[in-house]
Design a protein around this motif. Structure first.
Motif, PDB file in Angstrom:
ATOM      1  N   VAL A 264       0.831  -1.203   0.000  1.00 24.68           N
ATOM      2  CA  VAL A 264       0.000   0.000   0.000  1.00 24.68           C
ATOM      3  C   VAL A 264       0.867   1.254   0.000  1.00 24.68           C
ATOM      4  O   VAL A 264       0.515   2.282  -0.595  1.00 24.68           O
ATOM      5  N   ASP A 265       2.013   1.181   0.664  1.00 30.21           N
ATOM      6  CA  ASP A 265       2.862   2.345   0.911  1.00 30.21           C
ATOM      7  C   ASP A 265       3.157   3.201  -0.321  1.00 30.21           C
ATOM      8  O   ASP A 265       3.107   4.441  -0.237  1.00 30.21           O
ATOM      9  N   PRO A 266       3.466   2.613  -1.483  1.00 28.68           N
ATOM     10  CA  PRO A 266       3.818   3.459  -2.632  1.00 28.68           C
ATOM     11  C   PRO A 266       2.713   4.418  -3.063  1.00 28.68           C
ATOM     12  O   PRO A 266       2.989   5.426  -3.719  1.00 28.68           O
ATOM     13  N   PHE A 267       1.463   4.109  -2.694  1.00 29.68           N
ATOM     14  CA  PHE A 267       0.338   4.919  -3.152  1.00 29.68           C
ATOM     15  C   PHE A 267      -0.097   5.973  -2.140  1.00 29.68           C
ATOM     16  O   PHE A 267      -0.817   6.910  -2.493  1.00 29.68           O
ATOM     17  N   HIS A 291       2.910   5.437   8.791  1.00 31.50           N
ATOM     18  CA  HIS A 291       1.854   6.180   9.486  1.00 31.50           C
ATOM     19  C   HIS A 291       2.088   7.686   9.438  1.00 31.50           C
ATOM     20  O   HIS A 291       1.133   8.463   9.470  1.00 31.50           O
ATOM     21  N   GLN A 292       3.331   8.086   9.361  1.00 29.78           N
ATOM     22  CA  GLN A 292       3.607   9.522   9.290  1.00 29.78           C
ATOM     23  C   GLN A 292       2.989  10.121   8.039  1.00 29.78           C
ATOM     24  O   GLN A 292       2.398  11.209   8.084  1.00 29.78           O
ATOM     25  N   VAL A 294       0.400   9.097   6.545  1.00 27.96           N
ATOM     26  CA  VAL A 294      -1.057   9.128   6.731  1.00 27.96           C
ATOM     27  C   VAL A 294      -1.452  10.279   7.644  1.00 27.96           C
ATOM     28  O   VAL A 294      -2.355  11.068   7.341  1.00 27.96           O
ATOM     29  N   ILE A 295      -0.757  10.397   8.762  1.00 32.70           N
ATOM     30  CA  ILE A 295      -1.108  11.390   9.783  1.00 32.70           C
ATOM     31  C   ILE A 295      -0.902  12.817   9.299  1.00 32.70           C
ATOM     32  O   ILE A 295      -1.757  13.696   9.506  1.00 32.70           O
ATOM     33  N   MET A 296       0.227  13.065   8.636  1.00 30.80           N
ATOM     34  CA  MET A 296       0.583  14.441   8.284  1.00 30.80           C
ATOM     35  C   MET A 296      -0.389  15.080   7.297  1.00 30.80           C
ATOM     36  O   MET A 296      -0.492  16.299   7.218  1.00 30.80           O
ATOM     37  N   HIS A 297      -1.104  14.264   6.541  1.00 25.64           N
ATOM     38  CA  HIS A 297      -2.014  14.824   5.527  1.00 25.64           C
ATOM     39  C   HIS A 297      -3.464  14.370   5.762  1.00 25.64           C
ATOM     40  O   HIS A 297      -4.294  14.526   4.878  1.00 25.64           O
ATOM     41  N   ARG A 298      -3.724  13.810   6.934  1.00 29.82           N
ATOM     42  CA  ARG A 298      -5.072  13.337   7.282  1.00 29.82           C
ATOM     43  C   ARG A 298      -5.632  12.430   6.179  1.00 29.82           C
ATOM     44  O   ARG A 298      -6.801  12.483   5.800  1.00 29.82           O
ATOM     45  N   ARG A 299      -4.751  11.566   5.677  1.00 36.25           N
ATOM     46  CA  ARG A 299      -5.163  10.606   4.662  1.00 36.25           C
ATOM     47  C   ARG A 299      -5.843   9.402   5.318  1.00 36.25           C
ATOM     48  O   ARG A 299      -5.680   9.142   6.508  1.00 36.25           O
ATOM     49  N   THR A 300      -6.585   8.661   4.524  1.00 34.43           N
ATOM     50  CA  THR A 300      -7.329   7.521   5.026  1.00 34.43           C
ATOM     51  C   THR A 300      -6.951   6.259   4.259  1.00 34.43           C
ATOM     52  O   THR A 300      -6.886   6.282   3.025  1.00 34.43           O
ATOM     53  N   ILE A 301      -6.701   5.176   5.001  1.00 30.04           N
ATOM     54  CA  ILE A 301      -6.555   3.852   4.402  1.00 30.04           C
ATOM     55  C   ILE A 301      -7.835   3.101   4.733  1.00 30.04           C
ATOM     56  O   ILE A 301      -8.182   2.935   5.910  1.00 30.04           O
ATOM     57  N   ALA A 302      -8.560   2.661   3.721  1.00 29.89           N
ATOM     58  CA  ALA A 302      -9.902   2.124   3.960  1.00 29.89           C
ATOM     59  C   ALA A 302     -10.172   0.907   3.076  1.00 29.89           C
ATOM     60  O   ALA A 302      -9.382   0.538   2.211  1.00 29.89           O
ATOM     61  N   GLY A 303     -11.318   0.313   3.329  1.00 33.64           N
ATOM     62  CA  GLY A 303     -11.785  -0.810   2.526  1.00 33.64           C
ATOM     63  C   GLY A 303     -13.259  -0.660   2.226  1.00 33.64           C
ATOM     64  O   GLY A 303     -13.965   0.131   2.861  1.00 33.64           O
TER      65      GLY A 303
END
Length: 369
Positions: A264-267, A291-292, A294-303
């Motif tokens: 997932v990381d590359p995306f 996680h950094q 994700v956190i720094m830009h308030r991004r979401t990893i979801a399903g």
């Protein structure tokens, strides 16, 4: 009882073979359906081969079903004899939990969750060992068969504008990609990334384009770059570092359609602030991510899990309105094992659909023998 025939497997290492079985006749709120076509989904293969460790044998796959109503129960009002209809991944749910009350049956939280078109309930009852050392529990038989009986409100209307054989994959691949686009609010002008360009990826591209989004496909197959561009979308070879750097913080939604474990990381760095990376294809445990980022830009990893009955009808109507249909190759059921091999080898573009007339011919021959 209804005498039926279908193709099923008895072990994870066995080929699909014809078996005879019985279905109960339609109850007051059910319809009997003569199956005309059934799509071959990668999930069928995972389930038949017990890749998820929960397969009930005999396993008769098939959850992309198109057919005609041959009988309607006394209380049925939504469908009538002769109607062209579809059945997707679900044939019932608890109907009383909060998701069901919200018409999101695909997230049913009842004691057994929703009832799958094949392989029984998502949360089966306690297992019990039998003399042959196999686990037995409630089972359901899917669309690799000549007929099926389903509750009327889990049956979809197939619009006349969609070719019958092409409607089948929309019932899974279509709604599986459409549902997250609706949930995350994809709109005209958004930028959508599609990871993987198989059956789900093809539908994701077409649906996102019809919603007005700018689409980029990520694929590991160099041959698919030109095919993606034919659909009017950008295409990037996974691992192209320069291309990834140029796309950082540019996507409103990235949809992963890959059915296997993948990174997932590359995306993550390609997502805008508040954007989401949504997986719809892989049920396997996935590698971690930074996680950094994700956190720094308030991004979401979801399903996202398939789609509701209402969303399935919506995507069917949407495809009819916009002239969208998946690329399909129609095969006789006698070639289904070879089709499985080609899907696993990524040697097919895009979806196999079984013509059930081939099964009915086999049934006639069996009865005459």
């Amino acid at each position: 009882m209804i005498k039926a025939m279908g193709y099923a497997t008895s072990h994870s290492f066995s080929r699909l073979r014809p078996i005879e079985f019985e279905r109960e006749e339609a109850g007051a709120d059910e319809v009997e359906i003569d199956i005309l076509y059934c799509g071959v989904c990668h999930s069928d293969i995972h389930q038949a081969e017990n890749d998820w460790g929960n397969t009930v044998y005999p396993c008769m796959p098939g959850h992309e079903i198109v057919g005609r109503v041959t009988r309607a129960g006394a209380n049925v009002t939504l469908h009538k004899e002769g109607d062209l209809v579809g059945v997707g991944c679900m044939v019932d749910s608890c109907r009383s939990c909060e998701p069901c009350r919200d018409r999101e049956e695909n997230y049913c939280e009842g004691p057994n969750s929703w009832l799958a078109t094949y392989n029984g309930p998502m949360k089966p009852k306690a297992k019990a060992r039998t003399h042959d050392n196999m686990y037995r529990r409630d089972n359901t038989y899917g669309g690799y068969s000549n007929a099926i009986v389903v509750k009327e409100d889990f049956v979809l209307r197939i619009p006349a504008a969609i070719p019958i054989e092409a409607a089948a994959p929309i019932l899974c691949a279509g709604v599986t990609t459409f549902s997250p686009m609706r949930h995350w609010g994809v709109k005209a002008g958004d930028r959508v990334g599609v990871v993987g360009f198989g059956g789900l990826g093809d539908m994701a591209v077409k649906l996102a384009r019809a919603l007005g989004a700018q689409v980029t496909v990520f694929t590991t197959d160099r041959d698919k770059l030109a095919e993606a561009e034919k659909l009017g979308v950008d295409a990037v070879l996974e691992g192209d570092r320069k291309a990834y750097e140029a796309l950082e913080s540019s996507f409103d939604l990235i949809l992963s359609t890959i059915p296997e474990k993948h990174k997932v990381d590359p995306f993550v760095t390609l997502l805008k602030r508040d954007a989401a990376y949504v997986s719809v294809g892989a049920l396997a445990q996935m590698p971690g991510w930074n996680h950094q980022e994700v956190i720094m830009h308030r991004r979401t990893i979801a399903g996202s899990l398939i789609g509701s009955i209402a969303e399935t009808q919506e995507v069917l109507d949407f495809c009819a309105e916009h002239g969208i249909a998946p690329e399909v190759e129609v095969i006789p059921i006698q070639e289904v094992n070879e089709a499985y091999r080609k899907v696993k080898d990524e040697a097919v573009r895009f979806r196999y659909v079984i013509d059930m007339a081939s099964l009915k011919t086999e049934m006639v021959e069996a009865q005459a023998a």
